[in-house]
Scaffold this active site. Structure first.
Site, PDB file in Angstrom:
ATOM      1  N   HIS A  62       0.814  -1.223   0.000  1.00  0.00           N
ATOM      2  CA  HIS A  62       0.000   0.000   0.000  1.00  0.00           C
ATOM      3  C   HIS A  62       0.841   1.263   0.000  1.00  0.00           C
ATOM      4  CE1 HIS A  62      -2.289  -3.100   2.348  1.00  0.00           C
ATOM      5  NE2 HIS A  62      -3.168  -2.805   1.407  1.00  0.00           N
ATOM      6  N   CYS A  88       3.177  -1.357  -4.533  1.00  0.00           N
ATOM      7  CA  CYS A  88       2.679  -1.733  -5.862  1.00  0.00           C
ATOM      8  C   CYS A  88       2.959  -0.572  -6.825  1.00  0.00           C
ATOM      9  CB  CYS A  88       1.184  -1.996  -5.789  1.00  0.00           C
ATOM     10  SG  CYS A  88       0.480  -2.224  -7.437  1.00  0.00           S
ATOM     11  N   HIS A 147      -7.348   4.260   5.584  1.00  0.00           N
ATOM     12  CA  HIS A 147      -6.649   3.160   4.908  1.00  0.00           C
ATOM     13  C   HIS A 147      -5.192   3.570   4.666  1.00  0.00           C
ATOM     14  CE1 HIS A 147      -5.485   0.326   1.777  1.00  0.00           C
ATOM     15  NE2 HIS A 147      -6.490  -0.432   2.186  1.00  0.00           N
ATOM     16  N   GLU A 203      -3.122   3.058   2.317  1.00  0.00           N
ATOM     17  CA  GLU A 203      -2.807   3.612   0.986  1.00  0.00           C
ATOM     18  C   GLU A 203      -3.195   5.092   0.919  1.00  0.00           C
ATOM     19  OE1 GLU A 203      -4.406   1.571  -2.534  1.00  0.00           O
ATOM     20  OE2 GLU A 203      -4.311   3.480  -3.588  1.00  0.00           O
ATOM     21  N   ASN A 256     -10.332  -3.848  -0.807  1.00  0.00           N
ATOM     22  CA  ASN A 256     -10.903  -4.319  -2.079  1.00  0.00           C
ATOM     23  C   ASN A 256     -11.840  -5.496  -1.858  1.00  0.00           C
ATOM     24  OD1 ASN A 256      -9.547  -6.946  -3.324  1.00  0.00           O
ATOM     25  ND2 ASN A 256      -7.990  -5.890  -2.119  1.00  0.00           N
ATOM     26  N   SER A 285      -5.836  -9.787  -2.186  1.00  0.00           N
ATOM     27  CA  SER A 285      -4.798 -10.270  -1.274  1.00  0.00           C
ATOM     28  C   SER A 285      -5.131 -11.665  -0.730  1.00  0.00           C
ATOM     29  CB  SER A 285      -4.624  -9.266  -0.124  1.00  0.00           C
ATOM     30  OG  SER A 285      -5.882  -8.837   0.344  1.00  0.00           O
TER      31      SER A 285
HETATM   32  S1  SF4 Z   1      -5.135  -4.192  -6.365  1.00  0.00           S
HETATM   33 FE1  SF4 Z   1      -3.106  -5.089  -6.575  1.00  0.00          FE
HETATM   34  S2  SF4 Z   1      -2.348  -4.465  -8.619  1.00  0.00           S
HETATM   35 FE2  SF4 Z   1      -4.080  -3.157  -8.046  1.00  0.00          FE
HETATM   36  S3  SF4 Z   1      -3.146  -1.382  -7.074  1.00  0.00           S
HETATM   37 FE3  SF4 Z   1      -3.683  -2.771  -5.419  1.00  0.00          FE
HETATM   38  S4  SF4 Z   1      -1.834  -3.991  -5.110  1.00  0.00           S
HETATM   39 FE4  SF4 Z   1      -1.616  -2.982  -7.096  1.00  0.00          FE
END
Ligand code: SF4
Length: 282
Positions: free
Chosen positions: A75, A97, A125, A127, A221, A263
């Site tokens: 992240h 990433c 979060h 990120e 996600n 993940s």
């Molecule tokens: S979902 Fe996976 S590929 Fe997409 S930004 Fe996040 S870590 Fe990167």
């Protein structure tokens, strides 16, 4: 009870998560122990395995052993965290990433060019915390929040947390353009792998009687996947492992759908599908 089991395409590890784990495994093979600031990825079962292999998540750079190696999680982190790590002289290996990195660079560019930066994402979060670190003063809005009214003549810049839903991004763009602005610059930083996974999950959810979304409860996600599957009207369960399956949920179901967050490792999907197969008498 007999039912058909279908696994959505694009379920499980994305390339960014796979890359972070490969970096960690390669590092641990030589160093035997390393640190990460926060969990490397958002999956408790994978983190447990990495912990056993020698990866220790810590809360701050100050908790890193100065002679140790630290792996930057997928992240990403704020620039000040990186500087503090450098000051501590710990060796750092970057597993951010590349798509998160691109979002960080977009936010930084907008801030440097004088835009009021708006970030679509979840405020707490990691990120998003990293993105805000690259664009100090950025306004974070989640999908359900209004964008604050910005002063007349503003220059507005927009980026998104990589795992946001494109429909929410479009909604925020629409809200932003209601402002009396001079200029708006938009970087679509949503990850393509996430979009494909979401599309496949929704497609499957509309064609089954029950949907299982596998992945960490702390995974943004995976939570999004569960939310959009639920929104199709199908019974949806977000679970982390096969052990959480309650067979009663499957009563009267003919078609069972499975998807998994970015993940979630293959072995968790396989264990869950074989548990379903057993219940189905297969
Ligand atoms: S979902 Fe996976 S590929 Fe997409 S930004 Fe996040 S870590 Fe990167």
């Amino acid at each position: 009870m007999r039912f058909e089991i279908r696994v959505a395409p694009n379920s499980g590890f994305c390339f960014g998560v796979r890359r972070a784990i490969e970096i960690a495994e390669k590092t641990l093979a030589s160093t035997k122990e390393a640190f990460s600031i926060g969990p490397l990825i958002h999956n408790p079962q994978v983190i447990d395995r990495l912990r056993q292999a020698g990866l220790q998540p810590v809360d701050s750079p100050e908790a890193v052993d100065p002679s140790g190696t630290v792996i930057i999680r997928s992240h990403g982190v704020r620039p000040d965290v990186l500087s503090r790590l450098n000051e501590r002289a710990a060796k750092s290996i970057d597993a951010t990433c590349p798509l998160v990195k691109k979002a960080q660079q977009s936010a930084e560019l907008l801030a440097l060019e004088g835009y009021t930066v708006v970030i679509l994402g979840e405020r707490n979060h990691p990120e998003v915390e990293g993105l805000v670190g690259h664009a100090p003063g950025a306004i974070v809005v989640n999908a359900d929040e209004e964008v604050p009214v910005l002063p007349h003549g503003s220059k507005i810049g927009l980026v998104a947390q990589t795992t946001q839903y494109p429909a929410d991004f479009r909604r925020v763009i629409e809200r932003i353009t209601r402002n009396d602005f001079d200029e708006a610059r938009i970087f679509n930083t949503i990850c393509h792998a996430t979009v494909e996974r979401q599309k496949a999950a929704v497609e499957l959810a509309t064609d089954v009687d029950i949907m299982f979304v596998l992945g960490g409860r702390n995974s943004a996600n995976t939570n999004h996947l569960a939310k959009i599957c639920k929104a199709t009207g199908v019974d949806t369960y977000h679970i982390e492992t096969a052990g959480e399956l309650d067979e009663k949920w499957l009563d009267g179901k003919r078609r069972v759908g499975v998807t998994a967050g970015a993940s979630t490792p293959e072995w968790i999907i396989e264990q869950f599908v074989s548990r379903l197969e057993k219940v189905s008498g297969g």
